[in-house]
Design a protein around this motif. Structure first.
Motif, PDB file in Angstrom:
ATOM      1  N   ASP A   1       0.849  -1.202   0.000  1.00 44.12           N
ATOM      2  CA  ASP A   1       0.000   0.000   0.000  1.00 44.12           C
ATOM      3  C   ASP A   1       0.879   1.245   0.000  1.00 44.12           C
ATOM      4  O   ASP A   1       1.921   1.291   0.657  1.00 44.12           O
ATOM      5  CB  ASP A   1      -0.943   0.018   1.207  1.00 44.12           C
TER       6      ASP A   1
ATOM      7  N   GLY B   1     -18.803   6.382   5.131  1.00 49.76           N
ATOM      8  CA  GLY B   1     -19.860   6.581   6.127  1.00 49.76           C
ATOM      9  C   GLY B   1     -19.699   5.610   7.294  1.00 49.76           C
ATOM     10  O   GLY B   1     -20.357   5.739   8.324  1.00 49.76           O
TER      11      GLY B   1
ATOM     12  N   ALA C   1     -20.733   2.622   7.749  1.00 54.52           N
ATOM     13  CA  ALA C   1     -21.844   1.724   8.086  1.00 54.52           C
ATOM     14  C   ALA C   1     -21.685   0.420   7.315  1.00 54.52           C
ATOM     15  O   ALA C   1     -21.349   0.436   6.129  1.00 54.52           O
ATOM     16  CB  ALA C   1     -23.169   2.373   7.719  1.00 54.52           C
TER      17      ALA C   1
ATOM     18  N   ALA D   1       2.745   1.018  -6.215  1.00 50.17           N
ATOM     19  CA  ALA D   1       2.818   0.179  -7.427  1.00 50.17           C
ATOM     20  C   ALA D   1       2.579   1.068  -8.634  1.00 50.17           C
ATOM     21  O   ALA D   1       1.531   1.712  -8.726  1.00 50.17           O
ATOM     22  CB  ALA D   1       1.766  -0.924  -7.356  1.00 50.17           C
TER      23      ALA D   1
ATOM     24  N   ASP E   1     -13.475  -1.430  -4.786  1.00 53.17           N
ATOM     25  CA  ASP E   1     -13.856  -0.294  -5.636  1.00 53.17           C
ATOM     26  C   ASP E   1     -13.165  -0.353  -7.000  1.00 53.17           C
ATOM     27  O   ASP E   1     -13.699   0.149  -7.989  1.00 53.17           O
ATOM     28  CB  ASP E   1     -13.502   1.037  -4.958  1.00 53.17           C
TER      29      ASP E   1
HETATM   30  C1  LIG Z   1     -17.814   9.524   1.541  1.00 54.42           C
HETATM   31  C2  LIG Z   1     -18.009   8.049   1.375  1.00 54.42           C
HETATM   32  C3  LIG Z   1     -18.907   7.376   2.181  1.00 54.42           C
HETATM   33  C4  LIG Z   1     -19.048   5.984   2.087  1.00 54.42           C
HETATM   34  N1  LIG Z   1     -19.874   5.345   2.970  1.00 54.42           N
HETATM   35  C5  LIG Z   1     -19.893   4.002   3.002  1.00 54.42           C
HETATM   36  C6  LIG Z   1     -20.581   3.307   4.038  1.00 54.42           C
HETATM   37  O1  LIG Z   1     -21.168   3.903   4.951  1.00 54.42           O
HETATM   38  N2  LIG Z   1     -20.558   1.955   4.037  1.00 54.42           N
HETATM   39  C7  LIG Z   1     -19.869   1.247   3.078  1.00 54.42           C
HETATM   40  O2  LIG Z   1     -19.882   0.006   3.119  1.00 54.42           O
HETATM   41  N3  LIG Z   1     -19.210   1.880   2.083  1.00 54.42           N
HETATM   42  C8  LIG Z   1     -19.182   3.232   2.037  1.00 54.42           C
HETATM   43  N4  LIG Z   1     -18.442   3.877   1.074  1.00 54.42           N
HETATM   44  C9  LIG Z   1     -17.715   3.069   0.083  1.00 54.42           C
HETATM   45  C10 LIG Z   1     -16.522   2.374   0.740  1.00 54.42           C
HETATM   46  O3  LIG Z   1     -15.772   3.319   1.477  1.00 54.42           O
HETATM   47  C11 LIG Z   1     -15.649   1.704  -0.301  1.00 54.42           C
HETATM   48  O4  LIG Z   1     -16.464   0.917  -1.151  1.00 54.42           O
HETATM   49  C12 LIG Z   1     -14.586   0.801   0.322  1.00 54.42           C
HETATM   50  O5  LIG Z   1     -13.889   1.440   1.352  1.00 54.42           O
HETATM   51  C13 LIG Z   1     -13.614   0.377  -0.777  1.00 54.42           C
HETATM   52  O6  LIG Z   1     -12.592  -0.403  -0.248  1.00 54.42           O
HETATM   53  P1  LIG Z   1     -11.376  -0.860  -1.176  1.00 54.42           P
HETATM   54  O7  LIG Z   1     -10.512  -1.700  -0.311  1.00 54.42           O
HETATM   55  O8  LIG Z   1     -11.875  -1.405  -2.449  1.00 54.42           O
HETATM   56  O9  LIG Z   1     -10.636   0.494  -1.594  1.00 54.42           O
HETATM   57  P2  LIG Z   1      -9.857   1.588  -0.700  1.00 54.42           P
HETATM   58  O10 LIG Z   1     -10.352   1.605   0.692  1.00 54.42           O
HETATM   59  O11 LIG Z   1      -9.915   2.838  -1.494  1.00 54.42           O
HETATM   60  O12 LIG Z   1      -8.357   1.029  -0.640  1.00 54.42           O
HETATM   61  C14 LIG Z   1      -7.507   1.113  -1.729  1.00 54.42           C
HETATM   62  C15 LIG Z   1      -6.088   1.132  -1.193  1.00 54.42           C
HETATM   63  O13 LIG Z   1      -5.197   1.044  -2.304  1.00 54.42           O
HETATM   64  C16 LIG Z   1      -4.087   1.861  -2.068  1.00 54.42           C
HETATM   65  N5  LIG Z   1      -3.492   2.194  -3.378  1.00 54.42           N
HETATM   66  C17 LIG Z   1      -4.055   2.862  -4.413  1.00 54.42           C
HETATM   67  N6  LIG Z   1      -3.195   2.947  -5.438  1.00 54.42           N
HETATM   68  C18 LIG Z   1      -2.067   2.309  -5.036  1.00 54.42           C
HETATM   69  C19 LIG Z   1      -0.819   2.074  -5.659  1.00 54.42           C
HETATM   70  N7  LIG Z   1      -0.558   2.487  -6.905  1.00 54.42           N
HETATM   71  N8  LIG Z   1       0.129   1.397  -4.972  1.00 54.42           N
HETATM   72  C20 LIG Z   1      -0.110   0.965  -3.707  1.00 54.42           C
HETATM   73  N9  LIG Z   1      -1.276   1.170  -3.060  1.00 54.42           N
HETATM   74  C21 LIG Z   1      -2.244   1.829  -3.727  1.00 54.42           C
HETATM   75  C22 LIG Z   1      -4.677   3.068  -1.331  1.00 54.42           C
HETATM   76  O14 LIG Z   1      -3.664   3.738  -0.574  1.00 54.42           O
HETATM   77  C23 LIG Z   1      -5.730   2.421  -0.457  1.00 54.42           C
HETATM   78  O15 LIG Z   1      -5.253   2.107   0.841  1.00 54.42           O
HETATM   79  C24 LIG Z   1     -18.303   5.264   1.118  1.00 54.42           C
HETATM   80  C25 LIG Z   1     -17.418   5.938   0.270  1.00 54.42           C
HETATM   81  C26 LIG Z   1     -17.254   7.315   0.401  1.00 54.42           C
HETATM   82  C27 LIG Z   1     -16.276   8.021  -0.488  1.00 54.42           C
END
Ligand SMILES: Cc1cc2nc3c(=O)[nH]c(=O)nc-3n(C[C@H](O)[C@H](O)[C@H](O)COP(=O)(O)OP(=O)(O)OC[C@H]3O[C@@H](n4cnc5c(N)ncnc54)[C@H](O)[C@@H]3O)c2cc1C
Length: 454
Positions: A36, A49, A51, A123, A287
């Motif tokens: 990361d 959020g 939740a 990365a 995501d």
């Molecule tokens: C304002 C807001 C409110 C939300 N509310 C909710 C909610 O209440 N409940 C819910 O379930 N979901 C909610 N969501 C959606 C939820 O936050 C996401 O769907 C979830 O956190 C995605 O997780 P992830 O692990 O896919 O991505 P992320 O949490 O975005 O993690 C991606 C990681 O990849 C790393 N990364 C990126 N590029 C690189 C690279 N090139 N090299 C190394 N590391 C890298 C980043 O540093 C990060 O740590 C909300 C989103 C937002 C923006």
């Protein structure tokens, strides 16, 4: 000078999706590198959020949050109509989590299982050889690192750091249109006066305050703290959600003299999953794979489910030593079964909802066209079960009581939701049949858009 390392799997991104995948895959004894870009203490700190439904932890096989990972227990949702005169109570247990502590627990579990964790490691590119992803190039404190692996899992969130650098003709790339995303922004605030029923999170539908989305107020059980924010449909020329927050929400009496604890926003994909979540040597989750509920924008639980699908598919591919699209294909089927079919069906519902006016929504909620139980059922299954009663209401409305066009469009949306779910359940068994299925998906969206205009 560069350092080269070799693993079974390299996971790019240690958010909730990547950390879950690392925990599940390392638990099975495979060698895992979890990298990361953030420093350790900030990893998991993603605007959210916070939740999450209780059922997700049982489905994924991960211990639910407790102790300092937990910011509050949730009993259900209060859904407010645009006038706020109609309030539906949708029961359903969940948590307000401490996203940093929870994600870091998953990382600790992975390390305990033998995974190697690289923080502050960015990365920058996939290694592609003979049509396969064979690893990633990264940098850490100025040093070049070469991570080689049988499979790379892109869990880099909306950045899609690896998948967007793959050949565009690979179906795993499948870019997203801006209007299929939301820009979301939230603040964590301490209120001067605590609110009633803090065990219920609040969702407010109001097109003036949150165009193409909704605004929320999620109480946490710590010292009068709330997570308040909104999502606005992207690509439509609306202002940044922070502007709406300050103009319409924080000016309400309940936020008077509230104190800021945290502020930030991010992009949220609100669409169907990609045509394929795998290709030669690559899997994509969270995501980065748009695994978010298109209607409410929650993506933590479904991101964890995608991680589970990836871990099972990776283990099966390892048994036969086939990391091609064909060898990893089962991941698509698993995710569609866990969540993807419902997600695609809810994408149809999202497109329908985004075309409604506040008056339509007020009418629909006031007349209980969909009751609380139907809304809960639809959000869990992606199917509007109660079509018969909607049809009955349509009959009455046509007889002169209300809005025939709204109800007629709801019936159309419900039918297309069923069609989309069925199409996802018919997902091809092999990559060779994918193009024909993609054509059917695209045709269904086009036909739905036409039907809504009629
Ligand atoms: C304002 C807001 C409110 C939300 N509310 C909710 C909610 O209440 N409940 C819910 O379930 N979901 C909610 N969501 C959606 C939820 O936050 C996401 O769907 C979830 O956190 C995605 O997780 P992830 O692990 O896919 O991505 P992320 O949490 O975005 O993690 C991606 C990681 O990849 C790393 N990364 C990126 N590029 C690189 C690279 N090139 N090299 C190394 N590391 C890298 C980043 O540093 C990060 O740590 C909300 C989103 C937002 C923006």
């Amino acid at each position: 000078m560069s350092v080269e390392k070799k693993y079974d799997v390299v996971i790019v991104g240690a958010g909730v999706a990547g950390a879950t995948a690392a925990s599940l895959i390392s638990r099975m004894g495979f060698s895992v590198a979890l990298i990361d870009a953030k420093p350790s203490y900030r990893v998991g700190d993603k605007p959210c959020g916070d939740a999450i439904g209780k059922h997700h932890f049982e489905e994924v096989g991960i211990k639910p949050p407790s102790g300092e990972e937990l910011d509050g227990l949730v009993k259900g949702i209060l859904l407010y109509s645009p006038s706020e005169e109609v309030v539906l109570t949708i029961e359903g247990e969940g948590y307000e989590i401490n996203r940093v502590k929870f994600t870091q627990r998953l990382i600790r579990e992975s390390i305990d299982n033998g995974a190697e964790y690289y923080d502050e490691t960015n990365a920058s590119a996939p290694i592609i050889e003979n049509g396969f992803v064979r690893g990633v190039i990264a940098t850490r404190m100025g040093e070049k690192l070469v991570f080689r692996s049988n499979v790379v899992i892109d869990a880099s969130g909306s950045a899609r750091s690896i998948v967007r650098r793959l050949p565009p003709e690979w179906p795993v790339v499948d870019p997203i249109k801006p209007e299929d995303t939301q820009i979301a922004y939230r603040e964590i605030r301490i209120l001067e006066e605590w609110i009633d029923k803090p065990e219920y999170i609040r969702i407010y539908v109001n097109q003036k305050i949150a165009p193409g989305g909704y605004w929320w107020n999620f109480p946490k059980s710590i010292a009068r703290t709330v997570n308040v924010g909104l999502g606005v449909q992207n690509g439509k020329g609306y202002e940044h959600p922070r502007t709406y927050l300050y103009k319409y929400i924080l000016t309400r009496p309940e936020f008077k003299n509230s104190k800021i604890v945290e502020t930030s926003g991010a992009l949220v994909p609100t669409r169907r999953p990609p045509y394929s979540m795998v290709w030669n040597g690559i899997m994509v989750i969270g995501d980065a794979a748009y695994t978010v509920n298109p209607v409410h924008g929650g993506g933590k639980g479904s991101g964890m489910l995608a991680a589970k699908a990836a871990s099972i598919a990776f283990a099966k591919a390892s048994e036969i030593g086939d990391y091609s699209a064909k060898g990893l294909w089962i991941m698509n089927k698993l995710y569609i079964d866990y969540y993807g079919a419902k997600q695609a069906s809810l994408d149809i519902f999202r497109i329908f909802l985004q075309k409604l006016s506040d008056d339509d929504i007020e009418y629909g909620l006031r007349k209980r066209i969909l009751k609380e139980s139907d809304l809960y059922e639809t959000s869990i299954t992606g199917v509007i079960k109660n079509k018969k009663s909607v049809f009955d209401k349509l009959g009455r409305v046509i007889a002169g009581l209300g809005r025939p066009s709204l109800l007629a469009k709801l019936i159309v949306a419900a039918e297309y939701m069923d069609k989309m779910k069925k199409l996802y359940e018919e997902y091809p068994d092999t990559p060779e049949k994918l193009s024909e299925w993609m054509y059917r998906v695209n045709s269904l969206y086009e036909s739905f858009e036409r039907a809504l205009k009629e």
